[in-house]
Motif scaffolding. Structure first.
Motif, PDB file in Angstrom:
ATOM      1  N   SER A  24       0.758  -1.144   0.043  1.00  0.00           N
ATOM      2  CA  SER A  24       0.076  -0.056  -0.005  1.00  0.00           C
ATOM      3  C   SER A  24       0.875   1.327  -0.084  1.00  0.00           C
ATOM      4  CB  SER A  24      -0.970  -0.086   1.284  1.00  0.00           C
ATOM      5  OG  SER A  24      -0.346   0.126   2.431  1.00  0.00           O
ATOM      6  N   ASN A  78       2.146   3.036  -3.554  1.00  0.00           N
ATOM      7  CA  ASN A  78       1.050   3.426  -4.212  1.00  0.00           C
ATOM      8  C   ASN A  78       0.308   2.920  -5.401  1.00  0.00           C
ATOM      9  OD1 ASN A  78      -0.598   5.836  -5.452  1.00  0.00           O
ATOM     10  ND2 ASN A  78       1.037   6.430  -7.282  1.00  0.00           N
ATOM     11  N   LYS A 137      -2.705   0.612  -6.004  1.00  0.00           N
ATOM     12  CA  LYS A 137      -4.378   0.803  -5.720  1.00  0.00           C
ATOM     13  C   LYS A 137      -4.968  -0.647  -5.487  1.00  0.00           C
ATOM     14  CE  LYS A 137      -4.283   5.473  -6.499  1.00  0.00           C
ATOM     15  NZ  LYS A 137      -2.788   5.425  -6.441  1.00  0.00           N
ATOM     16  N   GLU A 138      -4.549  -1.537  -6.104  1.00  0.00           N
ATOM     17  CA  GLU A 138      -5.200  -2.651  -5.916  1.00  0.00           C
ATOM     18  C   GLU A 138      -4.610  -4.027  -5.629  1.00  0.00           C
ATOM     19  OE1 GLU A 138      -8.501  -3.853  -8.873  1.00  0.00           O
ATOM     20  OE2 GLU A 138      -7.943  -5.617  -9.091  1.00  0.00           O
ATOM     21  N   GLU A 155      -6.845   0.569  -1.796  1.00  0.00           N
ATOM     22  CA  GLU A 155      -8.190   0.959  -2.093  1.00  0.00           C
ATOM     23  C   GLU A 155      -9.132  -0.249  -2.575  1.00  0.00           C
ATOM     24  OE1 GLU A 155      -9.144   4.013  -2.687  1.00  0.00           O
ATOM     25  OE2 GLU A 155      -7.061   4.858  -1.764  1.00  0.00           O
ATOM     26  N   LEU A 176     -10.279   1.417 -12.123  1.00  0.00           N
ATOM     27  CA  LEU A 176      -8.708   1.684 -12.060  1.00  0.00           C
ATOM     28  C   LEU A 176      -8.238   1.435 -13.356  1.00  0.00           C
ATOM     29  CD1 LEU A 176      -6.288   1.812 -10.454  1.00  0.00           C
ATOM     30  CD2 LEU A 176      -6.248  -0.484  -9.942  1.00  0.00           C
ATOM     31  N   ASN A 207      -3.034   4.398 -13.537  1.00  0.00           N
ATOM     32  CA  ASN A 207      -2.986   3.885 -11.928  1.00  0.00           C
ATOM     33  C   ASN A 207      -3.711   4.866 -11.062  1.00  0.00           C
ATOM     34  OD1 ASN A 207      -2.390   2.140  -9.721  1.00  0.00           O
ATOM     35  ND2 ASN A 207      -0.403   3.864  -9.259  1.00  0.00           N
ATOM     36  N   THR A 208      -4.691   5.461 -11.613  1.00  0.00           N
ATOM     37  CA  THR A 208      -6.012   6.395 -10.964  1.00  0.00           C
ATOM     38  C   THR A 208      -7.156   5.782 -10.907  1.00  0.00           C
ATOM     39  OG1 THR A 208      -6.386   7.800 -12.850  1.00  0.00           O
ATOM     40  CG2 THR A 208      -4.383   8.407 -11.564  1.00  0.00           C
ATOM     41  N   LEU A 209      -8.106   6.202  -9.898  1.00  0.00           N
ATOM     42  CA  LEU A 209      -9.485   5.493  -9.795  1.00  0.00           C
ATOM     43  C   LEU A 209     -10.306   6.839 -10.123  1.00  0.00           C
ATOM     44  CD1 LEU A 209      -8.742   3.863  -6.319  1.00  0.00           C
ATOM     45  CD2 LEU A 209      -9.680   2.560  -8.347  1.00  0.00           C
ATOM     46  N   VAL A 241      -9.119   9.305  -6.997  1.00  0.00           N
ATOM     47  CA  VAL A 241      -7.909   9.243  -6.343  1.00  0.00           C
ATOM     48  C   VAL A 241      -6.978   9.618  -7.588  1.00  0.00           C
ATOM     49  CG1 VAL A 241      -5.992   7.907  -5.308  1.00  0.00           C
ATOM     50  CG2 VAL A 241      -8.366   7.350  -4.845  1.00  0.00           C
TER      51      VAL A 241
END
Length: 442
Positions: A186, A189, A191-192, A231, A387, A417-419, A442
């Motif tokens: 985590s 960076n 997210k999953e 996330e 994502l 790599n953004t949500l 995010v």
């Protein structure tokens, strides 16, 4: 300053292999190697093999040839499941210098000297009964999501499967260590996180063949849900008899676990399930799917199915086909049965001809396309969270919603790599879904 050696990795097979490749790579980086892409010239190439895919030896030889083309003086090491099952076979492949089995692969650095080529491949392979200890691993920096290994090996005796022979008995990571690894991921960076293992529903068995469960899979899921900074958490494949209602209910209310389940069925015929020595009947599968739909109507449900198993008549196949056609599932992973050495099924009567296996596979794949399309259509007009991944594919960036709908939008590197919260608008010709942005998360 001394030149650091370059090492490249190629991974065949499952998510578990990806997590282990990543861990082996980090170990070698600590030993003074720099990791490069497999397409680049390297001093050493490491191939993590798989025994499940058809033509495992053929795939392996192709990858070795590719490495030798890039640098014919490079040191080539084979590790993983196929290396455990058929070490001598891999060692005989032209260009291979080292073959490491199940217990040796995490100690790769100990078996490397000056990286000079060997005349013959050197084999270090244990008796699989010796694979009774656990090595934790996770992938980082390879993909947008991380694969976190929580369990290894399998105590099931399915008649078609070589995994217990390749990976040994079921054993698990300690809960504290899984949580520590999740926290480390985590902070990168990522997210999953996808939980992975050979039989993750069996989580909790300790090392050295200790059959007592220190913790349950439900406890693992509950504790991971509390880890700060994650996330999304996704459960990879889990056996229907080990996916309990309590786990399904917890996921439905969870902060981080997404509504996506991949549950192997293998056959919709109880006769064939018995021949396969699966630990459930199809009625259990129906109960699991109905429970998921009850508490998460929008969940994605994936299914593994094997066609052409020995003894599978046309009637058995159609029983499976209609069973899946009638069920509210989202997609299929279709496997055409192929014989594996040292398995019970390989010597069973009622061998299904190759052309019949191929025909059944084609029918099942057609059903999968239909099921995925129906699932995607059911999601149009809804708001979901996506994502985005890191690849530019023909001017588009793709991503997956929490319930595993594949979406696309014109390429924008800032989205990697953004949500984002999105609205699903229409299905494109390639089968992915177009979307409108609602808000950036995010």
């Amino acid at each position: 300053m001394e030149n650091r050696k370059k090492v490249a990795f190629y991974t065949l097979g499952c998510k578990l292999n990806f997590s282990e490749t990543s861990t082996i790579a980090r170990n070698l980086q600590d030993e003074g190697f720099d990791r490069v892409d497999f397409e680049e010239v390297a001093d050493m190439y490491v191939i993590n093999t798989c025994s499940v895919t058809e033509n495992a030896d053929k795939q392996f030889k192709q990858v070795v040839r590719k490495a030798m083309k890039l640098n014919d003086k490079a040191f080539v090491a084979a590790v993983g499941c196929y290396a455990q099952l058929k070490p001598e076979e891999l060692a005989a492949v032209d260009g291979v210098d080292l073959v490491l089995g199940a217990t040796e692969k995490f100690k790769l650095a100990d078996y490397i000297n000056d990286l000079s080529k060997n005349d013959f491949g050197e084999v270090h392979s244990c008796e699989i009964a010796e694979a009774d200890f656990y090595v934790g691993s996770y992938s980082i920096g390879d993909r947008t999501r991380a694969f976190l290994k929580v369990q290894d090996g399998c105590d099931y005796k399915c008649t078609y499967c070589t995994i217990p022979l390749a990976r040994g008995i079921s054993r698990s990571d300690e809960l504290e260590n899984v949580l520590k690894n999740a926290a480390e991921i985590s902070k990168q960076n990522i997210k999953e996180i996808v939980l992975t293992g050979v039989n993750i529903g069996d989580y909790g068995k300790g090392e050295f063949g200790n059959k007592k469960h220190e913790h349950t899979f439900l406890e693992l899921v509950q504790e991971l849900d509390k880890v700060e900074g994650i996330e999304r958490l996704r459960i990879s494949s889990i056996e229907p008899n080990l996916l309990k209602n309590e786990t399904i209910e917890f996921v439905s209310k969870s902060r981080t676990f997404v509504p996506h389940f991949h549950i192997p069925l293998q056959s919709g015929s109880n006769d064939i399930l018995k021949l396969m020595k699966r630990r459930y009947q199809r009625e259990v599968y129906t109960e699991r799917v109905n429970k998921i739909r009850e508490v998460m109507p929008h969940a994605c449900i994936g299914v593994d199915v094997i066609v052409g198993f020995p003894g599978e008549t046309d009637e058995h196949f159609l029983e499976t086909y209609h069973f899946l056609n009638d069920m509210d599932i989202s997609y299929l992973h279709v496997f055409t049965y192929s014989e594996r050495d040292n398995t019970e099924a390989a010597v069973m009567e009622g061998v299904v001809p190759g052309n019949v296996r191929a025909k059944r596979s084609k029918m099942m794949r057609g059903l999968s396309v239909k099921k995925r399309r129906a699932f995607y259509e059911s999601q149009l007009g809804t708001n979901r969270t996506v994502l985005f991944e890191s690849e530019n594919k023909e001017g588009y960036i793709h991503g997956f919603t929490e319930n595993y709908v594949k979406v696309k939008t014109p390429w924008n590197p800032e989205l990697v790599n953004t949500l984002h919260e999105i609205n699903l608008t229409k299905i494109d010709e390639d089968g992915s879904v177009r979307m409108d942005f609602v808000t950036a998360l995010v």
